[in-house]
Design a protein around this motif. Structure first.
Motif, PDB file in Angstrom:
ATOM      1  N   THR A   9     -38.254   6.963  -8.214  1.00 32.10           N
ATOM      2  CA  THR A   9     -37.614   6.338  -7.050  1.00 32.10           C
ATOM      3  C   THR A   9     -37.672   7.268  -5.841  1.00 32.10           C
ATOM      4  O   THR A   9     -37.961   6.833  -4.716  1.00 32.10           O
ATOM      5  CB  THR A   9     -36.150   5.992  -7.377  1.00 32.10           C
ATOM      6  OG1 THR A   9     -36.119   5.153  -8.529  1.00 32.10           O
ATOM      7  CG2 THR A   9     -35.479   5.293  -6.214  1.00 32.10           C
ATOM      8  N   ALA A 122     -25.709   6.610 -12.037  1.00 32.79           N
ATOM      9  CA  ALA A 122     -25.525   5.160 -12.102  1.00 32.79           C
ATOM     10  C   ALA A 122     -25.276   4.708 -13.532  1.00 32.79           C
ATOM     11  O   ALA A 122     -24.530   3.759 -13.787  1.00 32.79           O
ATOM     12  CB  ALA A 122     -26.743   4.458 -11.521  1.00 32.79           C
ATOM     13  N   THR A 123     -25.896   5.392 -14.481  1.00 26.66           N
ATOM     14  CA  THR A 123     -25.782   5.006 -15.891  1.00 26.66           C
ATOM     15  C   THR A 123     -24.569   5.617 -16.574  1.00 26.66           C
ATOM     16  O   THR A 123     -24.260   5.268 -17.717  1.00 26.66           O
ATOM     17  CB  THR A 123     -27.050   5.429 -16.642  1.00 26.66           C
ATOM     18  OG1 THR A 123     -27.290   6.834 -16.397  1.00 26.66           O
ATOM     19  CG2 THR A 123     -28.259   4.637 -16.162  1.00 26.66           C
ATOM     20  N   THR A 158     -28.765   1.644  -7.174  1.00 25.42           N
ATOM     21  CA  THR A 158     -28.348   1.819  -8.566  1.00 25.42           C
ATOM     22  C   THR A 158     -29.450   1.490  -9.564  1.00 25.42           C
ATOM     23  O   THR A 158     -29.291   1.762 -10.765  1.00 25.42           O
ATOM     24  CB  THR A 158     -27.126   0.940  -8.865  1.00 25.42           C
ATOM     25  OG1 THR A 158     -27.441  -0.428  -8.549  1.00 25.42           O
ATOM     26  CG2 THR A 158     -25.930   1.395  -8.042  1.00 25.42           C
ATOM     27  N   ARG A 159     -30.558   0.907  -9.103  1.00 30.62           N
ATOM     28  CA  ARG A 159     -31.743   0.686  -9.933  1.00 30.62           C
ATOM     29  C   ARG A 159     -32.983   0.941  -9.079  1.00 30.62           C
ATOM     30  O   ARG A 159     -32.958   0.693  -7.860  1.00 30.62           O
ATOM     31  CB  ARG A 159     -31.793  -0.739 -10.482  1.00 30.62           C
ATOM     32  CG  ARG A 159     -30.741  -1.051 -11.531  1.00 30.62           C
ATOM     33  CD  ARG A 159     -30.902  -2.472 -12.062  1.00 30.62           C
ATOM     34  NE  ARG A 159     -32.234  -2.686 -12.650  1.00 30.62           N
ATOM     35  CZ  ARG A 159     -32.549  -2.390 -13.916  1.00 30.62           C
ATOM     36  NH1 ARG A 159     -31.633  -1.853 -14.714  1.00 30.62           N
ATOM     37  NH2 ARG A 159     -33.765  -2.613 -14.383  1.00 30.62           N
ATOM     38  N   PRO A 160     -34.071   1.422  -9.645  1.00 35.65           N
ATOM     39  CA  PRO A 160     -35.256   1.711  -8.838  1.00 35.65           C
ATOM     40  C   PRO A 160     -35.712   0.540  -7.975  1.00 35.65           C
ATOM     41  O   PRO A 160     -35.991   0.707  -6.780  1.00 35.65           O
ATOM     42  CB  PRO A 160     -36.306   2.091  -9.886  1.00 35.65           C
ATOM     43  CG  PRO A 160     -35.521   2.644 -11.018  1.00 35.65           C
ATOM     44  CD  PRO A 160     -34.252   1.826 -11.057  1.00 35.65           C
ATOM     45  N   GLU A 161     -35.781  -0.656  -8.563  1.00 36.37           N
ATOM     46  CA  GLU A 161     -36.329  -1.786  -7.808  1.00 36.37           C
ATOM     47  C   GLU A 161     -35.458  -2.190  -6.617  1.00 36.37           C
ATOM     48  O   GLU A 161     -35.926  -2.867  -5.700  1.00 36.37           O
ATOM     49  CB  GLU A 161     -36.549  -2.990  -8.722  1.00 36.37           C
ATOM     50  CG  GLU A 161     -35.321  -3.471  -9.486  1.00 36.37           C
ATOM     51  CD  GLU A 161     -35.201  -2.864 -10.859  1.00 36.37           C
ATOM     52  OE1 GLU A 161     -34.815  -3.595 -11.797  1.00 36.37           O
ATOM     53  OE2 GLU A 161     -35.494  -1.650 -11.016  1.00 36.37           O
ATOM     54  N   ALA A 162     -34.183  -1.759  -6.619  1.00 34.57           N
ATOM     55  CA  ALA A 162     -33.317  -2.063  -5.476  1.00 34.57           C
ATOM     56  C   ALA A 162     -33.732  -1.304  -4.223  1.00 34.57           C
ATOM     57  O   ALA A 162     -33.280  -1.630  -3.113  1.00 34.57           O
ATOM     58  CB  ALA A 162     -31.864  -1.737  -5.816  1.00 34.57           C
ATOM     59  N   ASP A 190     -29.603  10.159 -11.356  1.00 32.98           N
ATOM     60  CA  ASP A 190     -30.462   9.688 -12.436  1.00 32.98           C
ATOM     61  C   ASP A 190     -31.493   8.681 -11.933  1.00 32.98           C
ATOM     62  O   ASP A 190     -32.645   8.682 -12.354  1.00 32.98           O
ATOM     63  CB  ASP A 190     -29.639   9.104 -13.587  1.00 32.98           C
ATOM     64  CG  ASP A 190     -28.621   8.064 -13.145  1.00 32.98           C
ATOM     65  OD1 ASP A 190     -28.366   7.953 -11.929  1.00 32.98           O
ATOM     66  OD2 ASP A 190     -28.070   7.367 -14.027  1.00 32.98           O
ATOM     67  N   VAL A 191     -31.094   7.827 -10.984  1.00 35.96           N
ATOM     68  CA  VAL A 191     -32.028   6.829 -10.447  1.00 35.96           C
ATOM     69  C   VAL A 191     -33.139   7.515  -9.651  1.00 35.96           C
ATOM     70  O   VAL A 191     -34.283   7.049  -9.647  1.00 35.96           O
ATOM     71  CB  VAL A 191     -31.277   5.797  -9.590  1.00 35.96           C
ATOM     72  CG1 VAL A 191     -32.238   4.798  -8.955  1.00 35.96           C
ATOM     73  CG2 VAL A 191     -30.233   5.069 -10.426  1.00 35.96           C
ATOM     74  N   GLN A 194     -35.979   8.267 -12.062  1.00 37.66           N
ATOM     75  CA  GLN A 194     -36.503   7.198 -12.910  1.00 37.66           C
ATOM     76  C   GLN A 194     -37.809   6.668 -12.332  1.00 37.66           C
ATOM     77  O   GLN A 194     -37.948   6.488 -11.120  1.00 37.66           O
ATOM     78  CB  GLN A 194     -35.486   6.063 -13.035  1.00 37.66           C
ATOM     79  CG  GLN A 194     -34.272   6.426 -13.879  1.00 37.66           C
ATOM     80  CD  GLN A 194     -33.218   5.345 -13.872  1.00 37.66           C
ATOM     81  OE1 GLN A 194     -33.386   4.292 -13.259  1.00 37.66           O
ATOM     82  NE2 GLN A 194     -32.106   5.601 -14.545  1.00 37.66           N
ATOM     83  N   TYR A 196     -40.934   3.793 -11.940  1.00 39.76           N
ATOM     84  CA  TYR A 196     -41.036   2.336 -11.802  1.00 39.76           C
ATOM     85  C   TYR A 196     -42.443   2.019 -11.307  1.00 39.76           C
ATOM     86  O   TYR A 196     -43.084   2.847 -10.645  1.00 39.76           O
ATOM     87  CB  TYR A 196     -39.983   1.848 -10.795  1.00 39.76           C
ATOM     88  CG  TYR A 196     -39.943   0.356 -10.582  1.00 39.76           C
ATOM     89  CD1 TYR A 196     -39.412  -0.490 -11.567  1.00 39.76           C
ATOM     90  CD2 TYR A 196     -40.417  -0.208  -9.403  1.00 39.76           C
ATOM     91  CE1 TYR A 196     -39.363  -1.869 -11.360  1.00 39.76           C
ATOM     92  CE2 TYR A 196     -40.364  -1.567  -9.189  1.00 39.76           C
ATOM     93  CZ  TYR A 196     -39.841  -2.404 -10.169  1.00 39.76           C
ATOM     94  OH  TYR A 196     -39.801  -3.759  -9.958  1.00 39.76           O
TER      95      TYR A 196
END
Length: 627
Positions: A9, A122-123, A158-162, A190-191, A194, A196
């Motif tokens: 990310t 986030a996790t 909070t997530r890579p794709e966001a 953490d994000v 990660q 993607y």
């Protein structure tokens, strides 16, 4: 099927930012010119590693204090006319909360900066993690939420794709001339790391066109009629003139109509000081010329101003019973202030339209009005010259005389930076601005400690211009850390430190409101418990030298003249240190020409406060609402 690229990310964000550009008036430039960063556990393995991975694609700048990094980014953006900006990355915890003051400054002044603070996991594999603020009533809150009210746009990834929609919204906000300011993307640690599979089109080169909205025809027609019907119009030029690069358009408009032009702190320099229509600063720190015109104006034409209390003298300045307002502003929020006729548009575009419409009937003010303000301007200039003049070359200079020596030295290439203390008032009243980017006074937030890091940002944006940071001792002690950055980057910024033994500006205000200069002097504690003993033996020149600056000490007017000349020619960071004369017997700048509302104790037993309250009540009676 579209192709993808597998990245973390953080790597994706850095790659995306490196391909964003702005364009206005056919000129294209990179949006994010560099990223400032101080690394900790919340961003070192994410954004830090991504910056290493990017190589030369994303330049990195090393800071010493997170707030200062934002100030440097703001100075850069202002010098670039808001068309290029910097990003700032920090770890979680105190690194992130240190961003808040700089973010507020950026947003108040409508200047773009991208903030990339690390965030907690986030996790939530471990809860709490180091530096996490636990909030018992909400599990999704972190210290980064402090940045929400001072950001024009905020998101937590909070997530890579966001990242994809958030990054696009972030850049949209940064490049929006009406909405720009601080933009925050909070990045959980953490994000950040990660991976993607990102669509390749996310990394395509994007050019964001910076709009110049044209005025609505009906609003323009009402504006033209208002100007033509005014007998004593006055223009108040704000920072929007500079943001729109409308200085030459304003000069042409003033030359055609002969309407006098006063300026706010952010708008000073909209006209050269020697333009016939320029009447100087307006408001509490304004000139007598501008403020007298404001008191009798029947139409006030605000251009790119938000009408702060310093500009309106806390709603006491525009005293004509029939005064009306016409506001040219790119934001409807500011255009409607003071019950004004709004002209919601880009400043340059609106001025061009007004100039054309008024030229059809050769509209200009009455010659007697022009003569009136021209004569008043000449009289004020004599007062400026008197304040600038130092008759004894062997004496310590006053603060105004320091400005006078600079006035003799600089050209239109120089940039002067200031933000807090008594210097903004002296500069607004006295400084003879020679070019649009010369006067760089941050007075929207008036943040002590802004000047030194901002000078670095300005110098990065304008490497061939002499850049001066002017500070009193109180401001210097707030934030000297970026001197190290200037030395590391080999930036020839010029720092002028005026030693006046404390918070001189607030000391004067304290005396005026009956607080008897309490807690405003840098002095030893006396026997009665007050800080009225001898001055503290603090050597700020030695401090600047210890951080790597070359230091020139000046003990007299003659010394200072030579030191300033030497500093201007220097090719390395240089500090000029001088103790200024503060005795009441020494002539200083003209006093305030308009009021400023600082409430005074309604009940008190000490005579200074009682007298101050009586004076306060007299001024409050003049305050009015403009409806």
């Amino acid at each position: 099927m579209s192709s993808t690229r597998r990245l973390t990310t953080a790597q994706a964000l850095v790659s995306f930012l490196a391909r964003q550009y702005t364009e206005r008036d056919g000129r294209r430039q990179r949006l994010i010119g560099a990223t400032w960063g101080i690394f900790g556990h919340g961003n070192v393995a994410g954004i830090g590693q991504a910056l290493v991975e990017s190589g030369r694609a994303m330049p990195y700048l090393q800071g010493r204090n997170e707030q200062a990094m934002v100030h440097a980014a703001v100075g850069y953006a202002r010098q670039c006319g808001r068309l290029s900006a910097h990003a700032v990355t920090t770890s979680i915890g105190p690194g992130a909360t240190n961003l808040v003051t700089g973010a507020a400054l950026a947003t108040v002044n409508h200047l773009p900066v991208l903030l990339l603070p690390g965030d907690t996991f986030a996790t939530r594999p471990a809860d709490p993690v180091l530096q996490q603020l636990e909030v018992p009533y909400a599990g999704d809150v972190s210290v980064n939420d402090c940045l929400r009210p001072v950001s024009r746009y905020f998101d937590r990834i909070t997530r890579p794709e966001a990242l994809v929609p958030a990054a696009l919204q972030a850049v949209r906000t940064l490049t929006d001339p009406a909405q720009t300011g601080a933009v925050t993307l909070a990045l959980p640690q953490d994000v950040q790391v990660q991976a993607y599979d990102w669509p390749e089109e996310f990394f395509a080169e994007r050019v964001w066109h910076v709009r110049r909205p044209a005025p609505d025809p009906q609003e323009l027609d009402r504006a033209v009629r208002a100007v033509r019907g005014a007998r004593r119009p006055l223009i108040v030029a704000g920072g929007g003139v500079h943001h729109s690069a409308a200085e030459s358009t304003l000069a042409a408009f003033a030359a055609a109509t002969r309407i006098p032009v006063a300026s706010t702190q952010a708008g000073k320099g909209s006209l050269r000081h020697d333009h016939p229509a320029d009447v100087g600063g307006i408001g509490h720190t304004g000139t007598a010329t501008a403020d007298e015109l404001a008191r009798t104006a029947d139409l006030v034409i605000g251009i790119g101003t938000r009408y702060s209390d310093f500009t309106t003298a806390s709603a006491t300045l525009f005293a004509n019973p029939g005064v009306r307002f016409l506001n040219l502003n790119i934001t409807g929020f500011d255009a409607h202030k003071l019950g004004a006729l709004p002209l919601v548009a880009d400043a340059r575009t609106a001025l061009e339209a007004l100039t054309t419409a008024l030229a059809e009937r050769n509209h200009r003010v009455d010659p007697a009005y022009e003569t009136e303000y021209t004569d008043a301007k000449e009289e004020w200039e004599r007062r400026v010259t008197a304040a600038f003049t130092a008759p004894d070359p062997h004496a310590r200079p006053t603060q105004a005389q320091v400005l006078g020596l600079l006035d003799d030295l600089v050209t239109e290439d120089d940039v002067l930076i200031n933000a807090a203390g008594s210097l903004p008032g002296d500069l607004h009243k006295l400084w003879r601005t020679r070019s649009p980017r010369q006067y760089h006074v941050e007075y929207g937030y008036s943040c002590m400690g802004y000047e030194i890091p901002a000078a670095i940002g300005v110098q990065l944006a304008a490497p061939d211009r002499p850049v001066w940071a002017l500070v009193g001792d109180g401001t210097y002690l707030m934030n000297p850390t970026e001197i190290v950055t200037a030395v590391q980057q080999e930036l020839p910024v010029k720092l002028v430190v005026l030693q006046n033994h404390g918070y001189a500006s607030i000391g004067g205000l304290s005396e005026a409101v009956g607080a008897e200069r309490f807690g405003t002097a840098y002095r030893h504690r006396a026997a009665d418990g007050t800080f009225t003993g001898p001055p503290l033996p603090v050597d700020l020149a030695a401090n600047a030298g210890s951080l790597g600056m070359r230091v020139l000490r000046a003990r007299s007017v003659r010394d200072l003249r030579e030191a300033l000349r030497e500093a201007r020619a220097a090719d390395r960071p240089t500090c000029v240190y001088v103790e200024t004369e503060t005795a009441d017997t020494v002539s200083g700048p003209p006093p305030a020409q308009a009021w400023w509302d600082v409430p005074v104790a309604e009940t008190a037993t000490r005579p200074p406060a009682v007298r101050a309250r009586e004076e306060y009540d007299r001024h409050v009676a003049d305050r009015r609402h403009h409806l």
